[in-house]
Design a protein around this motif. Structure first.
Motif, PDB file in Angstrom:
ATOM      1  N   LEU A 166      -7.907  17.284 -31.410  1.00 14.66           N
ATOM      2  CA  LEU A 166      -8.093  15.898 -31.848  1.00 14.66           C
ATOM      3  C   LEU A 166      -6.748  15.208 -32.077  1.00 14.66           C
ATOM      4  N   ALA A 167      -5.835  15.912 -32.743  1.00 17.27           N
ATOM      5  CA  ALA A 167      -4.515  15.322 -32.996  1.00 17.27           C
ATOM      6  C   ALA A 167      -3.793  15.018 -31.691  1.00 17.27           C
ATOM      7  N   THR A 168      -3.989  15.855 -30.681  1.00 15.31           N
ATOM      8  CA  THR A 168      -3.333  15.651 -29.391  1.00 15.31           C
ATOM      9  C   THR A 168      -3.865  14.414 -28.682  1.00 15.31           C
ATOM     10  N   ILE A 169      -5.191  14.283 -28.621  1.00 16.69           N
ATOM     11  CA  ILE A 169      -5.741  13.149 -27.874  1.00 16.69           C
ATOM     12  C   ILE A 169      -5.568  11.836 -28.643  1.00 16.69           C
ATOM     13  N   TYR A 170      -5.468  11.903 -29.985  1.00 17.37           N
ATOM     14  CA  TYR A 170      -5.249  10.693 -30.773  1.00 17.37           C
ATOM     15  C   TYR A 170      -3.769  10.393 -30.961  1.00 17.37           C
ATOM     16  N   GLU A 171      -2.913  11.279 -30.414  1.00 20.43           N
ATOM     17  CA  GLU A 171      -1.457  11.108 -30.457  1.00 20.43           C
ATOM     18  C   GLU A 171      -0.972  10.892 -31.901  1.00 20.43           C
ATOM     19  N   CYS A 172      -1.393  11.799 -32.779  1.00 24.88           N
ATOM     20  CA  CYS A 172      -0.981  11.724 -34.176  1.00 24.88           C
ATOM     21  C   CYS A 172      -0.592  13.111 -34.662  1.00 24.88           C
ATOM     22  N   ASP A 173       0.004  13.178 -35.836  1.00 22.41           N
ATOM     23  CA  ASP A 173       0.314  14.467 -36.432  1.00 22.41           C
ATOM     24  C   ASP A 173      -0.961  15.100 -36.982  1.00 22.41           C
ATOM     25  N   LEU A 174      -0.969  16.419 -37.043  1.00 25.72           N
ATOM     26  CA  LEU A 174      -2.102  17.115 -37.631  1.00 25.72           C
ATOM     27  C   LEU A 174      -2.313  16.672 -39.074  1.00 25.72           C
ATOM     28  N   GLY A 175      -1.216  16.431 -39.784  1.00 25.72           N
ATOM     29  CA  GLY A 175      -1.305  15.994 -41.172  1.00 25.72           C
ATOM     30  C   GLY A 175      -1.959  14.631 -41.321  1.00 25.72           C
ATOM     31  N   ASP A 176      -1.888  13.781 -40.261  1.00 24.62           N
ATOM     32  CA  ASP A 176      -2.547  12.482 -40.335  1.00 24.62           C
ATOM     33  C   ASP A 176      -4.062  12.649 -40.401  1.00 24.62           C
ATOM     34  N   LEU A 177      -4.563  13.754 -39.884  1.00 23.26           N
ATOM     35  CA  LEU A 177      -5.998  14.024 -39.954  1.00 23.26           C
ATOM     36  C   LEU A 177      -6.369  14.744 -41.240  1.00 23.26           C
ATOM     37  N   THR A 178      -5.537  15.707 -41.638  1.00 25.87           N
ATOM     38  CA  THR A 178      -5.889  16.520 -42.804  1.00 25.87           C
ATOM     39  C   THR A 178      -5.426  15.903 -44.113  1.00 25.87           C
ATOM     40  N   GLY A 179      -4.480  14.949 -44.060  1.00 27.62           N
ATOM     41  CA  GLY A 179      -3.971  14.337 -45.278  1.00 27.62           C
ATOM     42  C   GLY A 179      -3.270  15.366 -46.134  1.00 27.62           C
ATOM     43  N   ASP A 180      -3.592  15.374 -47.412  1.00 30.03           N
ATOM     44  CA  ASP A 180      -2.993  16.338 -48.325  1.00 30.03           C
ATOM     45  C   ASP A 180      -3.801  17.616 -48.440  1.00 30.03           C
ATOM     46  N   GLU A 181      -4.867  17.715 -47.614  1.00 25.42           N
ATOM     47  CA  GLU A 181      -5.679  18.922 -47.651  1.00 25.42           C
ATOM     48  C   GLU A 181      -4.945  20.030 -46.906  1.00 25.42           C
ATOM     49  N   ARG A 182      -4.654  21.104 -47.597  1.00 24.29           N
ATOM     50  CA  ARG A 182      -3.935  22.206 -46.992  1.00 24.29           C
ATOM     51  C   ARG A 182      -4.884  23.061 -46.149  1.00 24.29           C
ATOM     52  N   ILE A 183      -4.407  23.488 -45.007  1.00 23.11           N
ATOM     53  CA  ILE A 183      -5.210  24.326 -44.135  1.00 23.11           C
ATOM     54  C   ILE A 183      -5.007  25.766 -44.565  1.00 23.11           C
ATOM     55  N   SER A 184      -5.979  26.317 -45.239  1.00 20.56           N
ATOM     56  CA  SER A 184      -5.861  27.666 -45.791  1.00 20.56           C
ATOM     57  C   SER A 184      -6.027  28.710 -44.707  1.00 20.56           C
ATOM     58  N   ALA A 185      -5.104  29.674 -44.688  1.00 21.44           N
ATOM     59  CA  ALA A 185      -5.208  30.752 -43.700  1.00 21.44           C
ATOM     60  C   ALA A 185      -6.500  31.532 -43.889  1.00 21.44           C
ATOM     61  N   ALA A 186      -6.934  31.664 -45.135  1.00 16.02           N
ATOM     62  CA  ALA A 186      -8.167  32.401 -45.397  1.00 16.02           C
ATOM     63  C   ALA A 186      -9.378  31.673 -44.845  1.00 16.02           C
ATOM     64  N   THR A 187      -9.257  30.360 -44.693  1.00 12.39           N
ATOM     65  CA  THR A 187     -10.365  29.580 -44.174  1.00 12.39           C
ATOM     66  C   THR A 187     -10.378  29.561 -42.658  1.00 12.39           C
ATOM     67  N   TYR A 188      -9.216  29.327 -42.058  1.00 16.91           N
ATOM     68  CA  TYR A 188      -9.178  29.073 -40.627  1.00 16.91           C
ATOM     69  C   TYR A 188      -8.778  30.262 -39.770  1.00 16.91           C
ATOM     70  N   THR A 189      -8.317  31.350 -40.348  1.00 18.40           N
ATOM     71  CA  THR A 189      -8.068  32.543 -39.556  1.00 18.40           C
ATOM     72  C   THR A 189      -9.286  33.441 -39.629  1.00 18.40           C
ATOM     73  N   LYS A 190      -9.391  34.319 -38.680  1.00 17.77           N
ATOM     74  CA  LYS A 190     -10.559  35.174 -38.611  1.00 17.77           C
ATOM     75  C   LYS A 190     -10.275  36.486 -39.318  1.00 17.77           C
ATOM     76  N   ALA A 191     -11.235  36.947 -40.083  1.00 16.31           N
ATOM     77  CA  ALA A 191     -11.070  38.225 -40.760  1.00 16.31           C
ATOM     78  C   ALA A 191     -10.973  39.328 -39.717  1.00 16.31           C
ATOM     79  N   THR A 192     -10.092  40.254 -39.949  1.00 12.33           N
ATOM     80  CA  THR A 192      -9.863  41.338 -39.001  1.00 12.33           C
ATOM     81  C   THR A 192     -10.576  42.599 -39.457  1.00 12.33           C
TER      82      THR A 192
END
Length: 404
Positions: free
Chosen positions: A59-85
């Protein structure tokens, strides 16, 4: 320079603002990310939560914006977005990437023995408890032995060994789902289809096409390719034979899910109807022993179709009427309970969502532990869900080693 970020705006509002600034309509944006216009609308209205990291980057690529412009101050937690091994992932990876250039010593196992071992592995996969761990203990030897037999045996025995090998790869692909090795999932899907083709078995090719269809959908491959593969495999089957009919119905379901993924509701339900008709012809009590195709599975996937079409109200209705007792697989029942939780979550019914996730965990703990939706929503439910279930969400997240 990046736009000034307003901490008071929601993720949904920021995504819509980014699309507006890029000058893209919803249908155009949907086409660029491989989803439906309804999906884009769902994200922008908050009906769908923050997607996984790969889609955020797209989405950030096609909208030509930074990832932070989409997430704002919401931190992308590794525990949320990575897959458990899973702890057994390294041994499975070694089994898949070890190439034996010379035949192994010893006599090859017969196709009959290989099929018996595969049937036992399927029972473990669909049983309750730690199904991934139990199957993982069998897979390295099973893969090695099916490869050895397929290489040494001749004629009909070799072809039967190849059919067993294709199923061993199906099991491996299922183990690898939601693991941080996407290239291995593609590898197992390709190998299973190659073994099925080498066996010259329409049934084996149909099974491989069902699992390859999941690979394609998860990788957002072109819907045309997914549909073509399923329809080609289905055309090889004889519907008057119950075993063939089950696979034929499963492939109609695969096409339905492919069309739902891209928002083509009419085609999705047309093929779902074909799958439902096949299940009725097989009888309401029928369920395939390892593909689990039957009326219960078809009904359960109606819920997923509503979710993919961004129809939360209809999804909740489907979830409320769903009878999973007709699905003879703890693994599958747990997955569809998670899908029901997803439906209630889209309607902001957090109490029901948490209750269903708890039930799914009790039914099949490893299904919940390695499910991406569960890992994404539990931290949010633990922090901002209904007060009466926040502690339940925190306890479940702790049991799954998910940071809140």
């Amino acid at each position: 320079m990046p736009e000034q970020r307003d901490a008071n705006t929601t993720f949904a509002q920021r995504v819509r603002l980014a699309r507006d600034r890029a000058g893209l309509t919803r249908p155009v944006a949907a086409g660029l990310v491989g989803r439906s216009a309804e999906w884009v609308k769902g994200v922008e209205t908050g009906a769908i939560g923050m997607p996984r990291l790969p889609m955020l980057i797209r989405l950030a690529t096609i909208y030509e914006c930074d990832l932070g412009d989409l997430t704002g101050d919401e931190r992308i937690s590794a525990a949320t977005y990575t897959k458990a091994t899973h702890t057994d992932l390294p041994s499975i990876k070694r089994a898949l990437t070890t190439y034996r250039l010379t035949p192994a010593d010893g006599e090859p196992e017969s196709a009959e023995v290989l099929h018996a071992r595969v049937r036992s592995a399927w029972k473990l996969w669909h049983g309750s408890g730690g199904h991934r761990s139990r199957v993982a203990a069998l897979l390295p030897d099973l893969l090695a032995d099916t490869q050895h037999s397929a290489r040494v045996l001749d004629g009909v025995e070799r072809r039967r060994a190849l059919v067993a090998q294709a199923q061993a790869y199906h099991l491996t692909q299922l183990f690898l789902a939601f693991q941080p090795e996407p290239e291995l999932i593609m590898l197992t899907g390709d190998r299973s289809m190659a073994a099925a083709q080498d066996a010259d078995s329409p049934r084996a090719m149909a099974g491989a096409a069902w699992y390859m269809n999941h690979v394609y959908r998860d990788a957002s491959e072109a819907a045309d390719a997914r549909v073509e593969l399923a329809e080609q495999a289905a055309s090889l089957l004889r519907q008057e034979d119950p075993e063939d009919l089950a696979r034929w119905g499963l492939l109609q379901l695969a096409v339905a899910l492919s069309f739902a993924k891209i928002g083509k509701a009419g085609l999705a339900w047309r093929y779902w109807d074909l799958a439902q008709d096949a299940s009725r012809r097989l009888g309401n009590e029928y369920a395939h022993p390892w593909l689990i195709f039957g009326k219960g599975l078809v009904d359960a996937y109606a819920l997923t179709i509503h979710l993919d079409l961004v129809q939360p109200g209809k999804a909740v209705e489907a979830a409320a009427s769903l009878d999973l007792s007709a699905v003879p697989s703890a693994t599958r029942r747990s997955f569809h309970m998670i899908e029901a939780a997803r439906a209630y979550g889209m309607q902001d019914e957090g109490v029901a969502a948490v209750a269903l996730l708890q039930k799914a965990h009790k039914t099949s703990p490893e299904t919940v532990r390695f499910n991406m939706h569960t890992r994404m929503v539990l931290p949010e439910l633990a922090k901002a869900g209904p007060r009466m279930v926040r502690e339940d969400a925190r306890e479940l997240a702790l049991a799954l080693s998910i940071s809140t």
